[in-house]
Design a protein around this motif. Structure first.
Motif: not given
Length: 777
Positions: A662, A665-666, A670-672, A674-676, A678-679
């Motif tokens: 993850i 994504v930076e 993107k914020s790791p 936040e993306e984590y 969401i996923s």
């Protein structure tokens, strides 16, 4: 002292005074009867007076005022800091009795099984006089013993074992198979270790399965052994190992692929990096030991083997392959929880320790525990010497040996804290050469350690121990029975020596607190070397003005500027440890929410609640007519419980894999975290839908095969262990973003001539270069 604090102090002093008066005026029975009818301070006064009488009768001890102050703080849900030997164990009895009066069960969470059994048996006479039922649980306790123990008013149990029971309940197929664990109140003993040092280590419950042979991992393990130093990079900061350009090129040629960093090669790259870490970073007798064909991890805070702890993912197998250890079975993770989340499930939480002040902010932010420092009953007479700084490790060990010899000549007992098994053995060998016999404690069981540590105050005793060994054990001058106390006092009391700088100063303060208990004489010395791993990790020489970088010498270096920067390294390390725990929380909070939901849903189903997993199916009416409501409901509960286990296990596997990549994504801004999140949330929602479809398929299977031919995929051979989860993979991207601006590497100290022949572990050298998965341009 402000007016508000003065009022509180006066109120506490009045309670203590009233407790003393009531304990002379009434009996235990009268006081308990009065307490049941009283409220507020009157309730506390009556109850505490009853406990004081019980302590005097049952233990022949009259509690100190300081113990009453500490007990009062525990009833307020605080964390108390009391020096070693001041009687924290008895303070917990007051608080547990208070919870009993409120109709709450209390779990006193200890550091290990030995302390759970010892403390319960030690305090049992007090509880018996108060009419309070007590019990203890250890790893060896049978299931029926556990069920009975959880019904007791006060239960002594190691924090780890209590977590494991919670996780085992998640795999139970019926209510009768659950332990009966509840979450009324908890008092955490040795809280600095349990709630800070070990707080983020996940406790795991797994079902055993055969390990599928992985030729790719075995090939990677064999292949990375051919790598040269230019083929990989080591980051001490993230404790990780990664490929360089030359290493990546070699891997691509070996595996006949175009780009090792392509998404389809992510699993292979992960295996290569795990093999690199196993081969070039993790060290035998420092990070783990190989005993009887088993890889046992060493706890970096205690220096002892960490029973039932595994490295995550394929790293455990990579270490086993390094030593030719063949693993035939491996657990499929079915549930996990870290201690910091587990203890927050209790409605009431309090804690006790000897060193809490340095982590006061963290205790409050994570656990909402306010600190209350309790003064010692008698002022400390321990003499704390200034820090001794040596140019290199060999010279430091020589200085330690000299200090031990000086103490031994006057028959003064010495307790030496080391950071690893290798260090303790090095020092033992050195002292033996000089004619000094020492007892070495490492990788022993808790009971053996406790017995030896308790006699470390005997005249002339020299005990070499990992810093945390024997936690919770009181070292009395003259031995456990204090028979030779006067002789020991005449030598200056117990000398405690710290031989390295750990990540947290609390570790050192815990060790030094072994000396000078309850106003006894004592002495402490601290030794560090400028080439220790922590100094190289934080580049001490880059912090020093050039004129203060010392020349090679075998004597202690005396420089106030150097001393200031060495102590600064300690503060930087403590800050990094806090940041690591905070960073990991960002990636685990979503999982905690989902686990609470899934565990609660499973518990409701077992308790007979409606799941709607079968009742909404098209063929439910047919099944109801064929099997009847009671039988169908029983089968639904059993099937749903097993299905939840299966899908939750898949969820845990998915989140582990997601975390490994993850951070990339930076690159896209993107914020790791936040993306984590969401996923993971999307996966969880999809999992709920898949669970419904799976249950519908199982209902169809039931109708087709009938009850006798129907099977439920329940977990088998349940076992528990701990996962060595550092969250290092979540810290890779800050390094990646600095790719175009390499930090200037601090110049290493020139080597001093060797003065010792004793074997010495060399710190891993941090190489200059890229510390990450470097993407090809």
């Amino acid at each position: 002292m402000c007016g508000k604090e003065r009022c509180f102090k006066m109120a506490e002093e009045k309670i203590i005074s009233d407790v003393r008066e009531y304990s002379k005026k009434y009996s235990i029975e009268e006081l308990l009867e009065k307490a049941e009818k009283a409220e507020g301070e009157e309730l506390i006064t009556c109850l505490f007076a009853a406990v004081c009488i019980a302590a005097e009768k049952g233990l022949k001890q009259i509690p100190f005022d300081e113990q009453l102050m500490a007990a009062r703080a525990l009833t307020k849900g605080k964390i108390i800091e009391m020096p070693t030997g001041e009687g924290k164990t008895l303070c917990g009895v007051f608080a547990a009795a208070w919870h009993k009066l409120r109709g709450e069960k209390t779990h006193i969470l200890t550091f290990n099984d030995y302390l759970a059994e010892r403390d319960r048996n030690w305090m049992k006479p007090v509880y018996d006089l108060l009419g309070i039922e007590t019990a203890f649980i250890t790893e060896k306790s049978a299931f029926e013993e556990r069920k009975a123990a959880y019904k007791a008013d006060v239960l002594y149990i190691s924090a780890r074992e209590c977590c494991f029971d919670y996780l085992r309940d998640f795999t139970a197929q019926t209510l009768e198979e659950e332990s009966g664990l509840s979450f009324d109140a908890a008092i955490v003993d040795e809280a600095d270790s349990l709630l800070i040092d070990e707080a983020r280590i996940p406790m795991v419950v797994a079902g055993e399965t055969e390990v599928a042979y992985d030729p790719e991992l075995e090939d990677a393990s064999d292949y990375v052994r051919t790598f040269e130093e230019t083929d990989y990079e080591i980051s001490l900061e993230t404790e990780s190992v990664f490929l360089t350009d030359s290493g990546a090129a070699k891997a691509e040629e070996h595996y006949n692929i175009d780009n090792i960093y392509d998404e389809e090669n992510a699993e292979l790259l992960s295996k290569i990096n795990d093999c690199l870490k196993a081969q070039f970073f993790l060290r035998e007798d420092k990070d783990y030991i190989n005993r009887d064909g088993k890889i046992l991890l060493i706890d970096k805070f205690t220096g002892r083997t960490a029973e039932n702890r595994h490295y995550p993912g394929t790293l455990q197998t990579a270490v086993e392959l390094k030593h030719g250890v063949k693993t035939t079975t491996r657990g499929v993770v079915m549930g996990s929880i870290a201690l910091q989340y587990f203890v927050r499930k209790y409605k009431s939480l309090a804690a006790m320790t000897g060193t809490a002040e340095a982590s006061m902010e963290e205790f409050f932010q994570i656990y909402n525990l306010q600190l209350e420092k309790i003064p010692p009953h008698l002022p400390s007479q321990r003499i704390d010497h200034d820090l001794d700084i040596y140019y290199d490790t060999r010279s430091k060990w020589n200085g330690v040996a000299e200090a031990v010899m000086q103490a031994h000549e006057k028959n003064q007992p010495v307790l030496i804290g080391t950071g690893s098994i290798a260090q303790s053995e090095t020092l033992y060998g050195l002292l033996k050469e000089k004619g000094i016999e020492a007892v070495v404690l490492n990788a022993k069981n808790d009971k053996q350690e406790a017995e030896i540590i308790s006699n470390a105050g005997m005249p002339g005793a020299v005990t070499i121990s990992t810093n945390m060994a024997g936690r919770g054990v009181d070292i009395k001058l003259g031995g456990s029975d204090e028979a030779c106390k006067e002789d020991t006092v005449n030598t200056g009391g117990l000398l405690v020596i710290s031989t390295y700088m750990p990540e947290s100063s609390r570790i050192v303060r815990q060790l030094l607190g072994r000396s000078g208990r309850q106003g006894d004489k004592g002495e402490s010395r601290r030794f560090v070397a400028l080439d220790e791993p922590i100094m190289e990790k934080y580049k001490l020489t880059s912090l020093l003005p050039h004129s203060h970088i010392p020349e090679p010498t075998h004597r202690a270096v005396e420089d106030k500027v150097l001393l200031r920067e060495v102590e600064r390294i300690q503060r930087i390390s403590e800050g990094d440890c806090f940041d690591a725990r905070a960073r990991l929380m960002k990636f685990t909070m979503i999982g905690e929410k989902h686990r609470d939901q899934i565990f609660s849903a499973r518990a409701r189903i077992l308790e007979g609640g409606r799941s709607d997993l079968w009742s909404s199916a098209e063929n439910y009416s047919e099944a109801l007519e064929k099997l009847g409501g009671e039988k169908l409901a029983r089968l639904e509960r059993k099937t749903a419980a097993a299905a939840i286990n299966k899908f939750w296990s898949d969820y845990l596997e998915y989140t582990e894999e997601l975390r490994r990549g993850i951070h990339l994504v930076e690159v896209g801004g993107k914020s790791p975290s936040e993306e984590y999140n969401i996923s993971v949330e999307e996966y969880y929602r999809g999992m709920e839908e898949e669970l419904k479809h799976y249950m519908e398929e199982k209902l169809t299977e039931l109708l087709e095969k009938g009850e006798e031919g129907y099977t439920v995929d329940a977990p088998q051979n349940i076992h528990t262990y701990l996962l060595e989860d550092t969250g290092d993979e979540l810290n890779k991207m800050p390094l990646l973003l600095n790719v175009f601006g390499e930090e200037e590497e601090a110049k290493p100290l020139p080597k001093a001539p060797s003065v010792l022949d004793a074997p010495e572990e060399k710190p891993v050298k941090e190489k200059k270069g890229f510390w990450f998965f470097k993407k090809k341009q």
